[in-house]
Design a protein around this motif. Structure first.
Motif, PDB file in Angstrom:
ATOM      1  N   THR A 133       1.773   0.066  -6.955  1.00 29.12           N
ATOM      2  CA  THR A 133       2.378   1.301  -6.468  1.00 29.12           C
ATOM      3  C   THR A 133       3.586   0.936  -5.600  1.00 29.12           C
ATOM      4  O   THR A 133       3.754  -0.223  -5.208  1.00 29.12           O
ATOM      5  CB  THR A 133       1.373   2.108  -5.625  1.00 29.12           C
ATOM      6  OG1 THR A 133       1.079   1.354  -4.444  1.00 29.12           O
ATOM      7  CG2 THR A 133       0.089   2.386  -6.410  1.00 29.12           C
ATOM      8  N   ASP A 134       4.375   1.923  -5.266  1.00 28.94           N
ATOM      9  CA  ASP A 134       5.546   1.650  -4.420  1.00 28.94           C
ATOM     10  C   ASP A 134       5.131   1.105  -3.059  1.00 28.94           C
ATOM     11  O   ASP A 134       5.758   0.185  -2.514  1.00 28.94           O
ATOM     12  CB  ASP A 134       6.365   2.930  -4.231  1.00 28.94           C
ATOM     13  CG  ASP A 134       7.041   3.360  -5.520  1.00 28.94           C
ATOM     14  OD1 ASP A 134       7.457   4.528  -5.615  1.00 28.94           O
ATOM     15  OD2 ASP A 134       7.141   2.507  -6.445  1.00 28.94           O
TER      16      ASP A 134
ATOM     17  N   GLU B  53       2.365  -0.523  -2.350  1.00 26.51           N
ATOM     18  CA  GLU B  53       1.851  -1.891  -2.480  1.00 26.51           C
ATOM     19  C   GLU B  53       2.998  -2.884  -2.666  1.00 26.51           C
ATOM     20  O   GLU B  53       2.978  -3.979  -2.102  1.00 26.51           O
ATOM     21  CB  GLU B  53       0.886  -1.959  -3.676  1.00 26.51           C
ATOM     22  CG  GLU B  53      -0.422  -1.228  -3.436  1.00 26.51           C
ATOM     23  CD  GLU B  53      -1.216  -1.036  -4.718  1.00 26.51           C
ATOM     24  OE1 GLU B  53      -0.632  -1.221  -5.822  1.00 26.51           O
ATOM     25  OE2 GLU B  53      -2.409  -0.683  -4.635  1.00 26.51           O
TER      26      GLU B  53
END
Lengths: 195, 488
Positions: free
Chosen positions: B452-453, B455
Motif C-alpha cells: 500500500t502507499d 507501507e
C-alpha cells in the motif's frame, strides 16, 4: 632501537617537525628532543588536566606523570593518532588512578585567569566573572569523562573520532558524552546564556 | 530566558550546526524516528525560535569554555614541569611506572625513621632519660619514657614491648621526620604520630597482637571522626581512606560501611559530589566489584550513561559484557521502556574491544535472551568489523537471531557496501536491511512488492528501530513478487 619512521608513519598524523624530533629521540637525544616535542602541548595538557581534576595542584601532578608515561612510551608511538591525541589519551587514563600521581595537597578552589579576549567593557567585568564562576560550578557537576569530552570538543575542537581515541570509546559514545555534558551545563546556566 | 529544550529537533540541530555532522541525523517525532538531512534541519531551524535560541546559547557556552581554558605556559612554568618530570624519572625516586606516590612518600619516611632508630639506639646507650614519644595502641593512655622497661626487645626501626601485665605498645623515635611530613602522611592530625594511619608495613616488626591493637585503635579513631562528619567532611574522609592501600584499607572500609547511620549519609555525600557508580558501589561493599555494582544500580535509579561509565571502569574488559548482561534485568533506568534504546545506550559507551567481546558471547552463549541482547548491542554499536559475523548469523539456522543480525547489518555505516553486494539465503532479510539503511538498491526491490502507499512510505523512510524492523521484515517476506527474493 629504531631511529627512523616508516613511510606509513610519516604520512599519518605527525608533522615533519614532529617526525624529525621523534627520530632524534629514538637516536638517543632523549631529553632535549622530548622537551621540544611536547613543549607546544603543555598548554592544552594543563587545560585538560585542570578540567578533569578541578584542582590546579593536582593538574600539575597529573601532567607531569602523563609526560613521564609519554617519555617511557615514546619509542613505541607509531603516529597513528596525532601527538596531542596520544598525550590526551595518556592523561585521561591516568586521571582515573589518582593514587599513582597525586603528590600535592589540594589547592585552593580553582581560580581561572581569563585573558581579555572578549574585549569586554570594564564595568561588565563583574557580570563576566559571575558567568565564569557559574560555568565552573556547572562543570564540577559533570563526571570527569563528560568534562574531558566537552573540553576536547569545545576547546580543542576535536572531532568525535579523535575524542573517542582519547577517551578510549567509540565516536558515538564520545558524542553522547558531549551531548550529555552540554545539556547539563546549559540547564544550569540557562539564565546566564540568554542571547 | 532559555528554557530546557522541548523541541524534538534541538539535539539534531546542535549536531548539525555546532558539531558539523554532515550525515542525516535521526530525530524521534511523535513516536516515529527518521533521519533528517541538513537542508531539512536548516529549514526547521529557520522556523523554530527555540532551536535558534538553543544553538546560540550552545555556541556562546562553547566560546566561554574555550576562553576560560586558555592556558599560557611561560618558559619558567615549562622548565618547572620538565624538572618535575625529570625528578620522577630518576631511579632513586619511587615514582616509576607501577609504583604509587604513596610508596614514594613512604620510602623517604622509612629512610628517615631508620636513621632515627639508629640514632635512638645510640642515644639510648648514651642517655637513658632522652625524650622519646610513646604511643599506646590499645588504650588512650600515653606512657612516659621513664616507664619503659630497661631491657626492651628491639628490632630495626621499631621497639616492641610486651609483658604479661603491661599493655602491648611500641615506640620509635620520630625526631628525624618533621611534623609537617607526618601531618601530610597521616591525614588526620593526631598525637599518635608513630602509629597513625599508614605506617608502612615493611617497617613494622610488630607481633600479631600489637598490629591488631594498632588497627583497632585506628578504626576507632576513624569511626569517631566518621560519625561526626557530614557533607564535604565525609567526602574528604572517603578520599583519604581510598588513597590508602591493602588490607588495612579494606578493614577500614568494612568498618565504616557497618556503621548504620553513616551508610546513607555516605552514599548521599558521594552522589552529591558526583561520585561514580563504581565508587559508591565499592563503599557499599560486596565482592567482586561487579556484584556490588549490580546490587547498587538495582536499588538506586541511575542514568544509562552512568551505568555505561561504571562498567567501563571494570578492569577486566571481558567482564564488562557479562556485567551488562547481568544488569539488564536489575536496572531501573529512566528514559523509557524500549529495551533496545536502554541497552544500546550502555553499550555505545563501551571501549572498542566491546564488539569483539559481544561476538565471543554470541559464539559461546547458550541463553537465548543474552544472545538477543548481544545482537541488539551490536546493532547500536554499528561497528563495521562485526559484519562477517553478522552475515554468518543471518545465514544461520535460528530464524529470530537471523532477523536481529539483519537488523544490526542495517545499522552499519553507509560506506560498508558488503550488504549491497552479497546474496543471502534469506533474501527478504537483505532487502529489509537495505531499506533500513535507505540504500538506493532497496528501492529497486520495493518496486517489485505489493505494498500500500502507507507501507511503501514506511519502507522508503528507513532508519528503523528494532520493532519497526520486525514490521519491515514481515512486509519484505510476505509482499515480495520477484521470485529471486525467495529464501530457498
Amino acid at each position: 632501537m629504531r631511529t627512523d619512521l616508516t613511510r606509513s608513519e610519516r604520512t599519518c598524523r605527525l608533522s615533519d617537525v614532529e617526525v624529525a624530533l621523534l627520530a632524534r629521540f629514538r637516536a638517543g637525544e632523549r631529553e632535549d628532543s622530548f622537551q621540544e616535542l611536547v613543549r607546544g602541548q603543555l598548554g592544552p595538557l594543563i587545560a585538560l588536566a585542570r578540567r578533569v581534576t578541578g584542582d590546579s595542584a593536582w593538574a600539575d601532578d597529573l601532567v607531569q606523570e602523563a609526560l613521564v608515561r609519554a617519555y617511557r612510551g615514546l619509542d613505541a608511538f607509531r603516529g597513528e593518532s596525532s601527538l596531542r591525541t596520544w598525550l590526551f589519551r595518556i592523561l585521561v587514563r591516568l586521571s582515573k588512578e589518582p593514587s599513582r600521581w597525586q603528590r600535592s595537597e589540594p589547592a585552593a578552589p580553582l581560580s581561572v585567569e581569563v585573558p581579555d579576549v572578549l574585549g569586554i567593557d570594564p564595568h561588565d567585568e563583574l557580570v563576566e566573572r559571575e558567568l565564569r564562576d557559574r560555568l565552573e560550578e556547572a562543570l564540577e557537576r559533570l563526571t570527569p569523562r563528560q568534562r574531558a569530552a566537552f573540553h576536547l570538543r569545545a576547546v580543542e575542537g576535536m572531532d568525535y573520532r579523535a575524542i573517542g581515541a582519547a577517551l578510549d570509546c567509540t565516536p558515538v559514545a564520545a558524542r553522547m558524552l558531549v551531548l550529555g555534558a552540554r545539556k547539563k551545563v546549559m540547564a544550569r546556566m540557562e539564565r546566564h546564556l540568554e542571547w | 530566558m532559555v528554557n530546557p529544550p522541548r523541541c524534538d529537533f534541538s539535539d539534531a540541530v546542535l549536531a548539525h550546526f555546532l558539531d558539523g555532522e554532515t550525515n542525516p541525523v535521526e530525530v524521534a517525532v511523535d513516536g516515529s524516528t527518521r533521519a533528517w538531512t541538513g537542508e531539512e534541519l536548516a529549514r526547521h531551524r529557520g522556523e523554530c525560535d527555540e532551536c535558534t535560541l538553543q544553538l546560540a546559547s550552545a555556541r556562546r557556552l562553547d566560546a566561554l569554555l574555550a576562553a576560560t581554558s586558555d592556558i599560557t605556559v611561560s618558559e619558567d612554568m615549562a622548565d618547572t614541569i620538565f624538572e618535575g618530570v625529570a625528578a620522577r624519572l630518576r631511579p632513586e625516586v619511587a615514582g616509576s611506572s607501577g609504583s604509587s606516590a604513596w610508596h614514594a612518600r613512604w620510602a623517604s619516611v622509612a629512610a628517615a625513621v631508620l636513621c632515627g632508630a639508629l640514632g635512638f639506639a645510640l642515644a639510648h646507650w648514651l642517655d637513658d632519660s632522652r625524650d622519646r614519644e610513646f604511643v599506646v595502641t590499645d588504650a588512650s593512655e600515653r606512657v612516659p619514657p621513664r616507664d619503659v622497661p630497661s631491657q626492651p626487645e628491639s628490632r630495626p626501626g621499631v621497639l616492641v614491648l610486651s609483658g604479661p601485665r603491661r599493655p602491648v605498645r611500641f615506640e620509635s623515635s620520630v625526631r628525624s621526620v618533621t611534623p609537617e611530613q607526618l601531618e601530610q602522611a597521616f591525614w588526620f592530625a593526631s598525637w599518635t604520630r608513630a602509629t597513625a594511619l599508614g605506617w608502612p608495613r615493611d617497617l613494622h616488626s610488630l607481633d600479631v597482637g600489637a598490629r591488631d591493637a594498632a588497627d583497632r585503635f585506628r578504626l576507632r579513631r576513624i569511626l569517631e571522626m566518621t560519625e561526626s562528619l557530614s557533607g564535604r567532611g565525609l567526602q574528604r574522609l572517603v578520599e583519604s581512606i581510598e588513597s590508602s592501600e591493602g588490607e588495612l584499607r579494606d578493614r577500614i572500609v568494612r568498618a565504616v560501611r557497618g556503621v548504620d547511620d553513616v551508610r546513607p549519609r555516605l552514599v548521599a555525600a558521594l552522589r552529591r559530589e558526583g561520585a561514580s557508580v563504581v565508587r559508591v558501589a565499592s563503599w557499599l561493599g560486596g565482592a567482586p566489584l561487579d556484584r556490588a555494582i549490580v546490587d547498587f544500580v538495582g536499588n538506586d535509579a541511575v542514568r544509562a550513561t552512568e551505568v555505561a561509565e561504571a562498567v567501563a571502569e571494570v578492569q577486566d574488559r571481558p567482564g564488562r559484557v557479562d556485567l551488562l548482561l547481568r544488569m539488564r534485568d536489575r536496572l531501573s533506568i529512566r528514559g523509557g521502556d524500549d529495551d533496545f534504546a536502554l541497552f544500546g545506550q550502555w553499550f555505545e559507551t563501551q571501549p572498542n574491544e566491546c564488539s569483539h567481546q559481544l561476538l565471543v558471547a554470541l559464539r559461546d552463549g547458550r541463553d537465548a535472551e543474552e544472545r538477543r541482547a548481544c545482537l541488539l548491542a551490536l546493532a547500536s554499536r554499528a561497528d563495521p568489523s562485526t559484519a562477517p559475523a553478522l552475515f554468518a548469523i543471518v545465514e544461520g539456522p535460528r530464524q529470530h537471531e537471523a532477523e536481529l543480525a539483519a537488523f544490526a547489518l542495517g545499522k552499519l555505516p553507509v560506506d560498508s557496501d558488503d550488504l549491497a553486494r552479497r546474496e543471502l539465503r534469506r533474501g527478504y532479510l537483505r532487502v529489509a536491511s537495505l531499506a533500513c539503511r535507505r540504500d538506493p538498491i532497496a528501492s529497486r526491490h520495493l518496486r517489485l512488492m505489493r505494498l500500500t502507499d502507507e507501507e511503501r512510505a514506511f519502507l522508503e523512510a528507513g532508519r528503523f528501530n528494532a520493532h519497526q524492523f520486525e514490521i519491515a521484515v514481515a512486509l519484505c517476506r510476505d509482499r515480495r513478487v520477484d521470485p529471486t527474493l525467495s529464501d530457498d
